[in-house]
Write a protein that holds these residues in place. Structure first.
Motif, PDB file in Angstrom:
ATOM      1  N   ILE A 196       5.890  51.289 -16.393  1.00  0.00           N
ATOM      2  CA  ILE A 196       6.838  51.777 -16.186  1.00  0.00           C
ATOM      3  C   ILE A 196       8.026  50.460 -16.369  1.00  0.00           C
ATOM      4  CG2 ILE A 196       8.760  53.029 -14.722  1.00  0.00           C
ATOM      5  CD1 ILE A 196       6.814  54.402 -13.405  1.00  0.00           C
ATOM      6  N   ASN A 197       9.040  50.986 -17.354  1.00  0.00           N
ATOM      7  CA  ASN A 197      10.156  50.160 -17.909  1.00  0.00           C
ATOM      8  C   ASN A 197       9.734  48.934 -18.494  1.00  0.00           C
ATOM      9  OD1 ASN A 197      12.064  51.743 -16.584  1.00  0.00           O
ATOM     10  ND2 ASN A 197      11.853  50.639 -14.608  1.00  0.00           N
ATOM     11  N   GLY A 198       8.620  49.050 -19.225  1.00  0.00           N
ATOM     12  CA  GLY A 198       8.009  47.824 -19.931  1.00  0.00           C
ATOM     13  C   GLY A 198       7.494  47.035 -19.183  1.00  0.00           C
ATOM     14  N   ALA A 199       6.641  47.431 -17.915  1.00  0.00           N
ATOM     15  CA  ALA A 199       5.993  46.598 -17.307  1.00  0.00           C
ATOM     16  C   ALA A 199       4.732  46.149 -17.733  1.00  0.00           C
ATOM     17  CB  ALA A 199       5.720  47.104 -15.844  1.00  0.00           C
ATOM     18  N   LYS A 200       4.276  45.010 -17.741  1.00  0.00           N
ATOM     19  CA  LYS A 200       2.795  44.761 -18.365  1.00  0.00           C
ATOM     20  C   LYS A 200       1.686  45.370 -17.436  1.00  0.00           C
ATOM     21  CE  LYS A 200       4.945  42.600 -21.542  1.00  0.00           C
ATOM     22  NZ  LYS A 200       5.168  43.360 -22.784  1.00  0.00           N
ATOM     23  N   ASP A 201       0.722  45.583 -18.144  1.00  0.00           N
ATOM     24  CA  ASP A 201      -0.582  45.814 -17.570  1.00  0.00           C
ATOM     25  C   ASP A 201      -0.964  44.684 -17.052  1.00  0.00           C
ATOM     26  OD1 ASP A 201      -3.402  46.231 -16.752  1.00  0.00           O
ATOM     27  OD2 ASP A 201      -3.925  47.250 -18.639  1.00  0.00           O
ATOM     28  N   LEU A 202      -1.131  44.336 -15.485  1.00  0.00           N
ATOM     29  CA  LEU A 202      -1.498  42.932 -14.814  1.00  0.00           C
ATOM     30  C   LEU A 202      -2.790  42.802 -15.037  1.00  0.00           C
ATOM     31  CD1 LEU A 202       0.909  43.356 -12.060  1.00  0.00           C
ATOM     32  CD2 LEU A 202       1.446  42.081 -14.017  1.00  0.00           C
ATOM     33  N   THR A 203      -3.826  43.855 -15.300  1.00  0.00           N
ATOM     34  CA  THR A 203      -5.024  43.553 -15.283  1.00  0.00           C
ATOM     35  C   THR A 203      -5.541  42.943 -16.453  1.00  0.00           C
ATOM     36  OG1 THR A 203      -5.661  45.723 -16.002  1.00  0.00           O
ATOM     37  CG2 THR A 203      -5.583  45.370 -13.482  1.00  0.00           C
ATOM     38  N   ALA A 204      -4.786  43.026 -17.769  1.00  0.00           N
ATOM     39  CA  ALA A 204      -5.057  42.592 -18.883  1.00  0.00           C
ATOM     40  C   ALA A 204      -4.292  41.116 -19.117  1.00  0.00           C
ATOM     41  CB  ALA A 204      -4.485  43.642 -20.081  1.00  0.00           C
ATOM     42  N   SER A 205      -3.698  40.594 -18.285  1.00  0.00           N
ATOM     43  CA  SER A 205      -2.993  39.476 -18.601  1.00  0.00           C
ATOM     44  C   SER A 205      -3.831  38.263 -18.674  1.00  0.00           C
ATOM     45  CB  SER A 205      -2.278  39.138 -17.124  1.00  0.00           C
ATOM     46  OG  SER A 205      -1.407  37.810 -17.489  1.00  0.00           O
ATOM     47  N   ALA A 206      -3.577  37.361 -19.647  1.00  0.00           N
ATOM     48  CA  ALA A 206      -4.093  36.256 -20.109  1.00  0.00           C
ATOM     49  C   ALA A 206      -3.324  34.739 -19.425  1.00  0.00           C
ATOM     50  CB  ALA A 206      -4.004  36.029 -21.527  1.00  0.00           C
ATOM     51  N   LEU A 207      -2.318  35.232 -18.573  1.00  0.00           N
ATOM     52  CA  LEU A 207      -1.724  34.178 -18.025  1.00  0.00           C
ATOM     53  C   LEU A 207      -2.403  33.466 -16.987  1.00  0.00           C
ATOM     54  CD1 LEU A 207       1.996  35.799 -17.473  1.00  0.00           C
ATOM     55  CD2 LEU A 207       1.314  34.245 -19.431  1.00  0.00           C
ATOM     56  N   SER A 208      -2.279  32.170 -17.053  1.00  0.00           N
ATOM     57  CA  SER A 208      -2.725  31.444 -15.804  1.00  0.00           C
ATOM     58  C   SER A 208      -2.108  31.622 -14.384  1.00  0.00           C
ATOM     59  CB  SER A 208      -2.643  29.698 -16.068  1.00  0.00           C
ATOM     60  OG  SER A 208      -1.422  29.311 -15.969  1.00  0.00           O
TER      61      SER A 208
END
Length: 107
Positions: free
Chosen positions: A56-68
């Motif tokens: 919602i509101n442009g929130a990213k899918d945290l399970t797909a994050s490639a961030l360290s």
């Protein structure tokens, strides 16, 4: 009820919900450490959902994050795009607990 009234009520409900959230200090695990799952519930599920995939509101899918882990800590601390910073809400140990919790979410 008009669309404008419905939107107004939704915004008011959101403000009341945010204003009535418990203090971050109440989210402590039995061992005295910050409870990342509870903190995530308190501050993140509204936009990211229980599973990290809501968006919602442009929130990213945290399970797909490639961030360290360090990059995630920086995003939670300082905010990014439409996400507000949490450095005034959560202390560094609490931020780390939230990040550790979200990194453990099922992919």
């Amino acid at each position: 009820m008009t669309l404008r009234a419905v939107i107004g009520l939704m915004l008011l409900g959101g403000l009341l919900a945010c204003g009535s959230a418990p203090e971050a200090g109440t989210a402590v695990a039995a061992n005295g450490e910050p409870d990342g799952a509870r903190l995530y519930d308190m501050y993140c599920t509204l936009c990211h959902g229980n599973d990290g995939k809501l968006g919602i509101n442009g929130a990213k899918d945290l399970t797909a994050s490639a961030l360290s882990r360090e990059e995630m800590i920086a995003v939670v601390t300082d905010g990014r795009n439409t996400m507000a910073p949490f450095k005034q809400v959560l202390d560094p140990a609490q931020v780390e607990a939230v990040v550790d919790h979200l990194r453990a979410l099922p992919k």
